[in-house]
Motif scaffolding. Structure first.
Motif, PDB file in Angstrom:
ATOM      1  N   ILE A  57     -45.079  37.313 -47.651  1.00 33.17           N
ATOM      2  CA  ILE A  57     -46.183  37.256 -48.610  1.00 33.17           C
ATOM      3  C   ILE A  57     -46.684  38.668 -48.894  1.00 33.17           C
ATOM      4  O   ILE A  57     -46.906  39.457 -47.963  1.00 33.17           O
ATOM      5  CB  ILE A  57     -47.323  36.377 -48.057  1.00 33.17           C
ATOM      6  N   ILE A  58     -46.896  38.994 -50.185  1.00 36.36           N
ATOM      7  CA  ILE A  58     -47.312  40.342 -50.564  1.00 36.36           C
ATOM      8  C   ILE A  58     -48.634  40.359 -51.321  1.00 36.36           C
ATOM      9  O   ILE A  58     -49.073  41.411 -51.768  1.00 36.36           O
ATOM     10  CB  ILE A  58     -46.225  41.043 -51.402  1.00 36.36           C
ATOM     11  N   GLU A  59     -49.285  39.214 -51.467  1.00 33.71           N
ATOM     12  CA  GLU A  59     -50.630  39.161 -52.037  1.00 33.71           C
ATOM     13  C   GLU A  59     -51.625  39.017 -50.889  1.00 33.71           C
ATOM     14  O   GLU A  59     -51.278  38.511 -49.809  1.00 33.71           O
ATOM     15  CB  GLU A  59     -50.760  37.988 -53.001  1.00 33.71           C
ATOM     16  N   GLY A 116     -39.003  44.129 -47.601  1.00 39.06           N
ATOM     17  CA  GLY A 116     -40.266  44.450 -46.955  1.00 39.06           C
ATOM     18  C   GLY A 116     -40.109  44.817 -45.497  1.00 39.06           C
ATOM     19  O   GLY A 116     -39.062  44.619 -44.883  1.00 39.06           O
ATOM     20  N   HIS A 117     -41.179  45.349 -44.933  1.00 35.36           N
ATOM     21  CA  HIS A 117     -41.180  45.826 -43.559  1.00 35.36           C
ATOM     22  C   HIS A 117     -41.851  44.797 -42.652  1.00 35.36           C
ATOM     23  O   HIS A 117     -42.841  44.170 -43.015  1.00 35.36           O
ATOM     24  CB  HIS A 117     -41.942  47.154 -43.470  1.00 35.36           C
ATOM     25  N   VAL A 149     -49.814  43.706 -41.397  1.00 38.01           N
ATOM     26  CA  VAL A 149     -49.369  44.884 -42.141  1.00 38.01           C
ATOM     27  C   VAL A 149     -48.460  45.741 -41.274  1.00 38.01           C
ATOM     28  O   VAL A 149     -48.457  45.634 -40.045  1.00 38.01           O
ATOM     29  CB  VAL A 149     -50.575  45.733 -42.612  1.00 38.01           C
ATOM     30  N   CYS A 150     -47.700  46.612 -41.930  1.00 42.37           N
ATOM     31  CA  CYS A 150     -46.839  47.572 -41.236  1.00 42.37           C
ATOM     32  C   CYS A 150     -47.462  48.955 -41.373  1.00 42.37           C
ATOM     33  O   CYS A 150     -47.541  49.499 -42.475  1.00 42.37           O
ATOM     34  CB  CYS A 150     -45.435  47.565 -41.830  1.00 42.37           C
ATOM     35  N   VAL A 151     -47.932  49.503 -40.268  1.00 42.07           N
ATOM     36  CA  VAL A 151     -48.512  50.849 -40.265  1.00 42.07           C
ATOM     37  C   VAL A 151     -47.394  51.849 -40.033  1.00 42.07           C
ATOM     38  O   VAL A 151     -46.773  51.879 -38.959  1.00 42.07           O
ATOM     39  CB  VAL A 151     -49.596  50.987 -39.180  1.00 42.07           C
ATOM     40  N   ALA A 168     -46.728  50.852 -44.927  1.00 46.81           N
ATOM     41  CA  ALA A 168     -45.404  50.964 -45.535  1.00 46.81           C
ATOM     42  C   ALA A 168     -45.392  50.352 -46.926  1.00 46.81           C
ATOM     43  O   ALA A 168     -44.607  50.764 -47.784  1.00 46.81           O
ATOM     44  CB  ALA A 168     -44.364  50.291 -44.636  1.00 46.81           C
ATOM     45  N   SER A 169     -46.266  49.385 -47.166  1.00 47.99           N
ATOM     46  CA  SER A 169     -46.358  48.733 -48.477  1.00 47.99           C
ATOM     47  C   SER A 169     -47.245  49.497 -49.445  1.00 47.99           C
ATOM     48  O   SER A 169     -47.358  49.123 -50.614  1.00 47.99           O
ATOM     49  CB  SER A 169     -46.892  47.304 -48.308  1.00 47.99           C
ATOM     50  N   GLY A 170     -47.885  50.573 -48.983  1.00 45.06           N
ATOM     51  CA  GLY A 170     -48.754  51.372 -49.822  1.00 45.06           C
ATOM     52  C   GLY A 170     -50.216  51.179 -49.475  1.00 45.06           C
ATOM     53  O   GLY A 170     -50.648  50.062 -49.176  1.00 45.06           O
TER      54      GLY A 170
END
Length: 335
Positions: A57-59, A116-117, A149-151, A168-170
Protein backbone atom coordinates in the motif's frame (compact mmCIF):
# COMPACT_ATOMS: atom_id res chain seq x y z
CA UNK A 1 -14.48 8.38 1.00
CA UNK A 2 -12.83 7.43 -2.27
CA UNK A 3 -13.83 9.28 -5.41
CA UNK A 4 -15.88 7.42 -7.99
CA UNK A 5 -13.91 5.70 -10.70
CA UNK A 6 -14.95 6.64 -14.20
CA UNK A 7 -15.36 4.19 -17.03
CA UNK A 8 -16.91 0.80 -17.46
CA UNK A 9 -18.36 -0.98 -14.42
CA UNK A 10 -16.04 -3.70 -13.14
CA UNK A 11 -17.52 -7.10 -14.15
CA UNK A 12 -17.43 -8.31 -10.54
CA UNK A 13 -19.76 -5.44 -9.52
CA UNK A 14 -22.64 -7.14 -11.34
CA UNK A 15 -24.86 -9.14 -8.98
CA UNK A 16 -23.27 -12.60 -8.99
CA UNK A 17 -25.08 -15.90 -9.37
CA UNK A 18 -21.98 -17.81 -8.34
CA UNK A 19 -21.32 -18.24 -4.63
CA UNK A 20 -18.52 -19.57 -2.47
CA UNK A 21 -18.87 -23.16 -1.29
CA UNK A 22 -20.37 -23.64 2.16
CA UNK A 23 -17.85 -23.14 4.92
CA UNK A 24 -15.80 -20.55 3.00
CA UNK A 25 -15.62 -17.02 4.38
CA UNK A 26 -15.70 -14.44 1.59
CA UNK A 27 -13.59 -12.09 3.79
CA UNK A 28 -10.70 -14.57 3.79
CA UNK A 29 -11.12 -16.53 0.56
CA UNK A 30 -9.59 -15.12 -2.66
CA UNK A 31 -12.05 -16.77 -5.03
CA UNK A 32 -14.61 -15.47 -7.53
CA UNK A 33 -16.48 -17.19 -10.35
CA UNK A 34 -13.94 -15.92 -12.89
CA UNK A 35 -10.76 -16.00 -10.80
CA UNK A 36 -9.24 -17.67 -7.75
CA UNK A 37 -5.92 -18.21 -6.04
CA UNK A 38 -4.00 -21.07 -7.66
CA UNK A 39 -3.70 -22.70 -4.24
CA UNK A 40 -7.48 -23.24 -4.27
CA UNK A 41 -7.69 -25.00 -7.65
CA UNK A 42 -8.50 -28.41 -6.20
CA UNK A 43 -11.06 -27.02 -3.78
CA UNK A 44 -13.06 -24.15 -5.35
CA UNK A 45 -14.28 -24.04 -8.98
CA UNK A 46 -13.32 -20.95 -10.98
CA UNK A 47 -12.75 -20.11 -14.63
CA UNK A 48 -9.13 -19.17 -14.05
CA UNK A 49 -6.51 -19.61 -11.35
CA UNK A 50 -3.58 -17.26 -10.73
CA UNK A 51 -0.62 -16.80 -8.45
CA UNK A 52 -0.86 -13.32 -6.93
CA UNK A 53 1.67 -10.54 -7.37
CA UNK A 54 3.30 -9.12 -4.25
CA UNK A 55 2.53 -5.48 -3.60
CA UNK A 56 2.40 -2.81 -0.93
CA UNK A 57 0.00 0.00 0.00
CA UNK A 58 1.37 3.43 -0.98
CA UNK A 59 -1.44 5.75 0.16
CA UNK A 60 -1.65 6.93 3.81
CA UNK A 61 -4.81 4.89 4.42
CA UNK A 62 -6.80 2.75 1.99
CA UNK A 63 -10.40 1.55 2.26
CA UNK A 64 -10.97 -2.12 1.43
CA UNK A 65 -14.46 -2.90 0.11
CA UNK A 66 -16.36 -6.13 -0.61
CA UNK A 67 -17.07 -5.04 -4.20
CA UNK A 68 -15.45 -2.67 -6.74
CA UNK A 69 -17.96 0.06 -5.98
CA UNK A 70 -17.01 3.38 -4.35
CA UNK A 71 -20.38 3.39 -2.58
CA UNK A 72 -19.91 -0.06 -1.04
CA UNK A 73 -19.39 0.04 2.71
CA UNK A 74 -15.86 -0.27 4.09
CA UNK A 75 -14.92 -3.72 5.34
CA UNK A 76 -11.55 -2.69 6.74
CA UNK A 77 -8.64 -0.39 6.04
CA UNK A 78 -5.01 -0.88 5.02
CA UNK A 79 -2.41 1.65 6.19
CA UNK A 80 0.63 2.79 4.24
CA UNK A 81 3.23 0.05 3.84
CA UNK A 82 0.93 -2.92 4.44
CA UNK A 83 2.05 -5.90 2.32
CA UNK A 84 -0.60 -7.29 0.00
CA UNK A 85 -1.14 -9.87 -2.73
CA UNK A 86 -2.79 -8.63 -5.93
CA UNK A 87 -4.98 -11.03 -7.92
CA UNK A 88 -6.66 -8.74 -10.43
CA UNK A 89 -6.33 -5.20 -11.81
CA UNK A 90 -9.25 -3.93 -13.90
CA UNK A 91 -11.18 -0.70 -14.47
CA UNK A 92 -9.30 1.24 -11.82
CA UNK A 93 -9.67 -1.38 -9.08
CA UNK A 94 -7.44 -4.09 -7.70
CA UNK A 95 -8.64 -7.26 -6.00
CA UNK A 96 -6.23 -8.12 -3.22
CA UNK A 97 -5.50 -9.93 -0.01
CA UNK A 98 -3.71 -8.45 2.99
CA UNK A 99 -0.58 -10.30 4.03
CA UNK A 100 -1.17 -9.12 7.60
CA UNK A 101 -4.52 -10.77 8.34
CA UNK A 102 -5.63 -12.39 5.08
CA UNK A 103 -8.54 -10.01 4.43
CA UNK A 104 -9.73 -10.04 0.80
CA UNK A 105 -11.36 -7.12 -0.99
CA UNK A 106 -11.21 -4.32 -3.53
CA UNK A 107 -9.23 -1.08 -3.43
CA UNK A 108 -8.47 1.64 -5.94
CA UNK A 109 -5.58 0.57 -8.15
CA UNK A 110 -3.66 3.79 -7.52
CA UNK A 111 -3.38 2.89 -3.83
CA UNK A 112 -0.78 0.14 -4.31
CA UNK A 113 2.36 -0.75 -6.22
CA UNK A 114 4.15 -4.01 -6.94
CA UNK A 115 7.63 -2.60 -6.30
CA UNK A 116 8.87 -0.87 -3.18
CA UNK A 117 11.06 -1.27 -0.14
CA UNK A 118 10.32 -3.45 2.84
CA UNK A 119 9.53 -1.39 5.95
CA UNK A 120 11.96 -0.86 8.80
CA UNK A 121 9.81 1.27 11.12
CA UNK A 122 6.18 1.97 11.88
CA UNK A 123 4.33 5.02 13.17
CA UNK A 124 4.37 4.91 16.96
CA UNK A 125 2.18 7.94 17.66
CA UNK A 126 -1.43 8.50 16.59
CA UNK A 127 -0.03 9.95 13.37
CA UNK A 128 3.29 10.98 11.87
CA UNK A 129 4.08 13.81 9.49
CA UNK A 130 6.00 13.24 6.26
CA UNK A 131 7.72 16.49 5.22
CA UNK A 132 8.67 16.96 1.59
CA UNK A 133 12.07 18.38 2.65
CA UNK A 134 14.26 17.99 5.77
CA UNK A 135 12.63 21.02 7.33
CA UNK A 136 9.70 20.97 9.76
CA UNK A 137 8.30 24.07 8.06
CA UNK A 138 8.04 22.27 4.72
CA UNK A 139 4.74 20.97 3.36
CA UNK A 140 3.72 17.69 4.97
CA UNK A 141 1.23 14.85 4.67
CA UNK A 142 -0.17 12.78 7.54
CA UNK A 143 0.49 9.07 8.04
CA UNK A 144 -1.83 7.51 10.64
CA UNK A 145 -0.76 4.87 13.16
CA UNK A 146 0.40 2.14 12.43
CA UNK A 147 1.69 2.93 8.91
CA UNK A 148 4.95 1.13 8.07
CA UNK A 149 7.84 2.92 6.34
CA UNK A 150 11.38 2.24 5.16
CA UNK A 151 13.90 4.63 6.72
CA UNK A 152 16.90 4.88 4.38
CA UNK A 153 18.95 7.12 6.67
CA UNK A 154 18.61 9.63 9.48
CA UNK A 155 19.47 13.28 8.95
CA UNK A 156 19.45 16.51 10.90
CA UNK A 157 16.43 18.61 10.09
CA UNK A 158 15.95 22.32 10.00
CA UNK A 159 13.85 23.72 12.83
CA UNK A 160 14.29 20.78 15.20
CA UNK A 161 17.01 19.25 17.34
CA UNK A 162 15.60 15.79 16.67
CA UNK A 163 16.60 13.56 13.80
CA UNK A 164 14.46 13.05 10.73
CA UNK A 165 14.22 9.78 8.88
CA UNK A 166 14.61 10.01 5.11
CA UNK A 167 12.13 7.56 3.66
CA UNK A 168 13.00 5.34 0.71
CA UNK A 169 9.58 6.28 -0.71
CA UNK A 170 10.36 10.00 -0.37
CA UNK A 171 9.94 12.54 2.38
CA UNK A 172 11.19 12.98 5.92
CA UNK A 173 9.59 11.84 9.19
CA UNK A 174 10.60 12.82 12.74
CA UNK A 175 12.22 9.73 14.23
CA UNK A 176 10.44 10.52 17.49
CA UNK A 177 7.20 9.53 15.74
CA UNK A 178 8.53 6.12 14.63
CA UNK A 179 9.64 2.88 16.25
CA UNK A 180 11.65 0.02 14.73
CA UNK A 181 9.46 -2.89 13.65
CA UNK A 182 11.64 -5.17 15.74
CA UNK A 183 10.75 -3.30 18.95
CA UNK A 184 8.12 -5.07 21.00
CA UNK A 185 5.70 -3.23 23.30
CA UNK A 186 5.87 -4.62 26.82
CA UNK A 187 2.23 -3.71 27.58
CA UNK A 188 -0.04 -4.03 24.56
CA UNK A 189 -3.07 -2.91 26.57
CA UNK A 190 -1.32 0.41 27.23
CA UNK A 191 -1.00 0.84 23.46
CA UNK A 192 -4.78 0.47 23.20
CA UNK A 193 -5.28 2.85 26.12
CA UNK A 194 -3.29 5.50 24.24
CA UNK A 195 -6.22 5.66 21.79
CA UNK A 196 -8.84 6.57 24.40
CA UNK A 197 -11.04 9.27 22.88
CA UNK A 198 -10.23 8.39 19.28
CA UNK A 199 -13.30 8.10 17.01
CA UNK A 200 -15.16 4.86 16.52
CA UNK A 201 -15.34 4.03 12.82
CA UNK A 202 -16.97 0.92 11.38
CA UNK A 203 -14.20 -0.80 9.42
CA UNK A 204 -11.66 1.73 10.68
CA UNK A 205 -8.17 0.38 11.28
CA UNK A 206 -5.84 3.24 12.12
CA UNK A 207 -5.14 6.00 14.61
CA UNK A 208 -7.67 8.10 12.72
CA UNK A 209 -10.51 5.75 13.69
CA UNK A 210 -10.93 2.17 14.85
CA UNK A 211 -13.71 -0.32 15.44
CA UNK A 212 -13.81 -2.74 18.34
CA UNK A 213 -11.84 -5.54 16.73
CA UNK A 214 -9.19 -3.45 14.99
CA UNK A 215 -8.37 -1.78 18.31
CA UNK A 216 -7.50 -5.22 19.67
CA UNK A 217 -5.70 -6.41 16.52
CA UNK A 218 -3.53 -3.29 16.14
CA UNK A 219 -2.67 -3.06 19.83
CA UNK A 220 -1.59 -6.72 19.90
CA UNK A 221 0.54 -6.06 16.80
CA UNK A 222 2.68 -3.64 18.85
CA UNK A 223 3.65 -6.68 20.95
CA UNK A 224 4.42 -8.54 17.68
CA UNK A 225 1.38 -10.75 18.18
CA UNK A 226 -0.66 -11.53 15.06
CA UNK A 227 -4.43 -11.65 15.55
CA UNK A 228 -7.46 -11.96 13.23
CA UNK A 229 -9.29 -8.87 12.00
CA UNK A 230 -12.99 -9.19 12.95
CA UNK A 231 -14.51 -9.96 16.32
CA UNK A 232 -16.13 -13.26 15.25
CA UNK A 233 -12.76 -14.41 13.86
CA UNK A 234 -11.06 -13.35 17.08
CA UNK A 235 -13.59 -15.14 19.29
CA UNK A 236 -13.11 -18.34 17.27
CA UNK A 237 -9.31 -18.07 17.01
CA UNK A 238 -7.41 -21.30 17.62
CA UNK A 239 -3.88 -19.98 18.01
CA UNK A 240 -0.99 -20.72 20.37
CA UNK A 241 -1.31 -18.78 23.61
CA UNK A 242 -5.11 -18.41 23.55
CA UNK A 243 -7.33 -20.07 26.15
CA UNK A 244 -11.06 -19.78 26.79
CA UNK A 245 -12.11 -19.16 30.35
CA UNK A 246 -14.75 -21.40 31.86
CA UNK A 247 -17.86 -19.49 32.85
CA UNK A 248 -17.05 -20.22 36.49
CA UNK A 249 -13.89 -18.10 36.11
CA UNK A 250 -15.56 -15.07 34.55
CA UNK A 251 -15.80 -13.37 37.92
CA UNK A 252 -12.02 -13.17 38.27
CA UNK A 253 -10.66 -11.24 35.29
CA UNK A 254 -7.33 -9.59 34.72
CA UNK A 255 -5.65 -7.06 32.47
CA UNK A 256 -5.51 -8.25 28.87
CA UNK A 257 -8.52 -10.60 28.97
CA UNK A 258 -10.75 -10.24 25.90
CA UNK A 259 -14.50 -10.11 26.50
CA UNK A 260 -16.83 -10.99 23.60
CA UNK A 261 -20.46 -10.40 22.78
CA UNK A 262 -22.00 -11.33 19.42
CA UNK A 263 -20.44 -8.69 17.15
CA UNK A 264 -18.38 -6.90 19.81
CA UNK A 265 -15.14 -7.21 21.78
CA UNK A 266 -13.28 -5.27 24.44
CA UNK A 267 -10.18 -5.74 26.58
CA UNK A 268 -10.00 -5.65 30.36
CA UNK A 269 -7.76 -2.96 31.84
CA UNK A 270 -7.97 -4.58 35.26
CA UNK A 271 -10.43 -6.82 37.06
CA UNK A 272 -13.37 -4.45 36.53
CA UNK A 273 -12.78 -1.88 33.76
CA UNK A 274 -13.26 -2.56 30.05
CA UNK A 275 -11.60 -0.68 27.20
CA UNK A 276 -13.45 -0.82 23.89
CA UNK A 277 -14.16 1.10 20.70
CA UNK A 278 -17.93 1.31 20.51
CA UNK A 279 -20.83 3.02 18.80
CA UNK A 280 -22.46 4.06 22.10
CA UNK A 281 -19.64 6.49 22.91
CA UNK A 282 -18.60 6.75 19.23
CA UNK A 283 -15.06 6.53 20.57
CA UNK A 284 -12.52 4.35 22.31
CA UNK A 285 -13.78 4.43 25.89
CA UNK A 286 -13.00 3.00 29.32
CA UNK A 287 -15.85 2.05 31.64
CA UNK A 288 -16.81 -0.59 34.20
CA UNK A 289 -17.50 -3.94 32.56
CA UNK A 290 -20.75 -4.09 34.52
CA UNK A 291 -21.97 -0.90 32.81
CA UNK A 292 -21.17 -2.25 29.35
CA UNK A 293 -22.79 -5.60 30.11
CA UNK A 294 -25.99 -4.01 31.42
CA UNK A 295 -26.28 -1.57 28.51
CA UNK A 296 -25.75 -4.21 25.81
CA UNK A 297 -28.23 -6.55 27.49
CA UNK A 298 -30.84 -3.77 27.75
CA UNK A 299 -30.41 -2.36 24.23
CA UNK A 300 -29.57 -5.47 22.22
CA UNK A 301 -30.57 -8.40 24.38
CA UNK A 302 -27.03 -9.82 24.17
CA UNK A 303 -24.97 -11.42 26.91
CA UNK A 304 -21.24 -12.11 27.05
CA UNK A 305 -20.50 -15.10 24.83
CA UNK A 306 -16.88 -15.86 25.71
CA UNK A 307 -13.76 -14.56 27.42
CA UNK A 308 -10.27 -15.26 26.11
CA UNK A 309 -7.05 -15.12 28.09
CA UNK A 310 -3.91 -14.44 26.08
CA UNK A 311 -0.36 -15.55 26.66
CA UNK A 312 1.46 -13.07 24.43
CA UNK A 313 4.78 -14.87 24.90
CA UNK A 314 3.25 -17.85 23.10
CA UNK A 315 1.65 -15.69 20.39
CA UNK A 316 4.85 -14.42 18.78
CA UNK A 317 4.05 -15.72 15.32
CA UNK A 318 2.30 -14.77 12.10
CA UNK A 319 -1.14 -15.89 11.03
CA UNK A 320 -1.00 -18.86 8.62
CA UNK A 321 -1.92 -17.35 5.25
CA UNK A 322 -0.81 -20.13 2.96
CA UNK A 323 -3.15 -23.07 2.25
CA UNK A 324 -5.72 -23.53 3.50
CA UNK A 325 -7.01 -20.12 2.42
CA UNK A 326 -10.73 -20.88 2.52
CA UNK A 327 -11.57 -20.43 6.18
CA UNK A 328 -14.91 -21.53 7.62
CA UNK A 329 -16.84 -18.62 9.10
CA UNK A 330 -19.81 -16.33 8.90
CA UNK A 331 -20.61 -14.42 5.74
CA UNK A 332 -20.84 -11.00 7.39
CA UNK A 333 -18.31 -8.85 9.16
CA UNK A 334 -18.67 -8.18 12.85
CA UNK A 335 -16.72 -5.34 14.43
Amino acid sequence: MAAAVSGEMHPAAVAPRWRLPDGCDRRLTPAREDLADAALEARIPAKRYVNPRAGRIIEPLVDLRPSPDPMARIDTQLPFGEPIEIYDDANGWIWLRSRIDGYVGYALAESAETAGHGPTHCVATRAALVFEAPDIKAAAVRLPWPAAVCVAETVKGAGTNGLLGRLASGGYVPMAQLRPLTDRATDWVAEAEALIGQPYLWGGRSGDGVDCSSLIQLALATAICAFPRDSDMQAAAELPGISRLDRADWGVLRRGDLVFWAGHVGVMQDERRLLHANAHHMAVASEPLSDTTARIAAKEGKDITSILRLDTEAMLDVLPLDPPLAVPGKAEQTS
